[in-house]
Design a protein around this motif. Structure first.
Motif, short mmCIF file in Angstrom:
data_model
loop_
_atom_site.label_atom_id
_atom_site.label_comp_id
_atom_site.label_asym_id
_atom_site.label_seq_id
_atom_site.Cartn_x
_atom_site.Cartn_y
_atom_site.Cartn_z
N ARG A 278 37.54 42.39 44.76
CA ARG A 278 36.29 41.61 44.36
C ARG A 278 36.82 40.90 42.81
O ARG A 278 36.87 40.11 42.22
CB ARG A 278 35.49 42.04 43.58
CG ARG A 278 34.14 42.82 44.30
CD ARG A 278 32.89 42.85 44.78
NE ARG A 278 33.33 44.39 44.03
CZ ARG A 278 32.83 45.35 44.89
NH1 ARG A 278 33.28 45.05 46.75
NH2 ARG A 278 33.11 46.62 44.76
N ASP A 279 37.83 42.07 41.84
CA ASP A 279 38.71 41.72 40.30
C ASP A 279 39.84 41.02 40.94
O ASP A 279 39.83 40.03 39.89
CB ASP A 279 39.28 42.61 40.46
CG ASP A 279 37.97 43.83 39.82
OD1 ASP A 279 36.85 43.49 39.88
OD2 ASP A 279 38.82 45.24 39.39
N SER B 60 45.56 42.99 39.90
CA SER B 60 46.32 43.17 39.36
C SER B 60 46.62 44.34 40.49
O SER B 60 48.02 45.03 39.64
CB SER B 60 45.00 44.29 38.29
OG SER B 60 44.20 45.15 39.13
N ARG C 295 36.56 46.08 45.50
CA ARG C 295 36.59 46.48 44.06
C ARG C 295 37.90 45.51 43.68
O ARG C 295 37.79 44.98 43.26
CB ARG C 295 36.29 48.04 43.74
CG ARG C 295 36.52 47.81 41.77
CD ARG C 295 36.25 49.16 41.24
NE ARG C 295 36.27 49.97 41.55
CZ ARG C 295 35.83 50.98 42.55
NH1 ARG C 295 34.77 51.23 43.32
NH2 ARG C 295 37.09 52.41 42.99
N THR D 265 37.87 36.84 41.56
CA THR D 265 37.26 36.51 39.71
C THR D 265 39.05 36.38 38.94
O THR D 265 38.53 35.40 38.41
CB THR D 265 36.29 38.05 39.38
OG1 THR D 265 35.46 38.27 39.68
CG2 THR D 265 36.18 37.38 38.07
N ALA D 266 39.69 37.00 38.81
CA ALA D 266 41.02 37.11 38.08
C ALA D 266 41.79 35.22 38.99
O ALA D 266 41.71 34.42 37.77
CB ALA D 266 42.06 38.15 38.30
#
Length: 156
Positions: free
Chosen positions: A144-145, A49, A141, A148-149
């Motif tokens: 990890r995000d 992101s 963070r 995961t995505a």
């Protein structure tokens, strides 16, 4: 203003003054993860992101990356052939105080999935190194995000 960084190799990952290392297990197999990292550069915007633009340059030997907030990178790929490793050196950035940066993605089988380890190795001025050290929780963070995505994108 763009800054030309010091040219370093893969060994910098082990010798950099500041290193952030994060790892996570995902369900997608290593070969699929490696293809997403190394071959689908423009796809990074779909799962990481912070990345607003990702495009290969020079037939995939280099990349241009832009992040939210205006940070820009021009990178040289250091390793992309092996399904266990994808790494790149940041050659040019608008990040003040940076002197050398390498990111390394190591992939290892974990059951039917993959253990993804990301190392962000940097050198820079004392204020840059201090700030990068403070950024560790946010960088973790973001990793990890993103992973995961990526896993959601790669597994049906």
């Amino acid at each position: 203003m763009a800054h030309l960084l010091r040219e370093v190799g893969l060994d910098f990952v082990g010798t950099a003054p500041v290193r952030h290392v994060f790892a996570r297990e995902i369900t997608a197999p290593p070969e699929t993860v490696h293809r997403a990292l190394a071959d689908d550069v423009s796809g990074w915007t779909e799962w990481f992101s912070a990345v607003t633009l990702a495009r290969p340059l020079d037939d995939g030997a280099r990349r241009e990356i832009r992040l939210k907030g205006g940070t820009r990178f021009e990178e040289t790929i250091l390793a992309a052939k092996s399904p266990e490793l994808y790494a790149y050196r940041i050659d040019i950035t608008n990040t003040p105080g940076a002197r050398a940066m390498v990111e390394e993605w190591r992939l290892a089988p974990a059951g039917t999935g993959t253990r993804v380890q990301w190392t962000f190795a940097v050198d820079g001025t004392a204020p840059f190194r201090f700030a990068f050290g403070l950024a560790r929780p946010g960088v973790g963070r973001a990793f990890r995000d993103a992973v995961t995505a990526l896993d959601k994108r790669l597994t049906p």
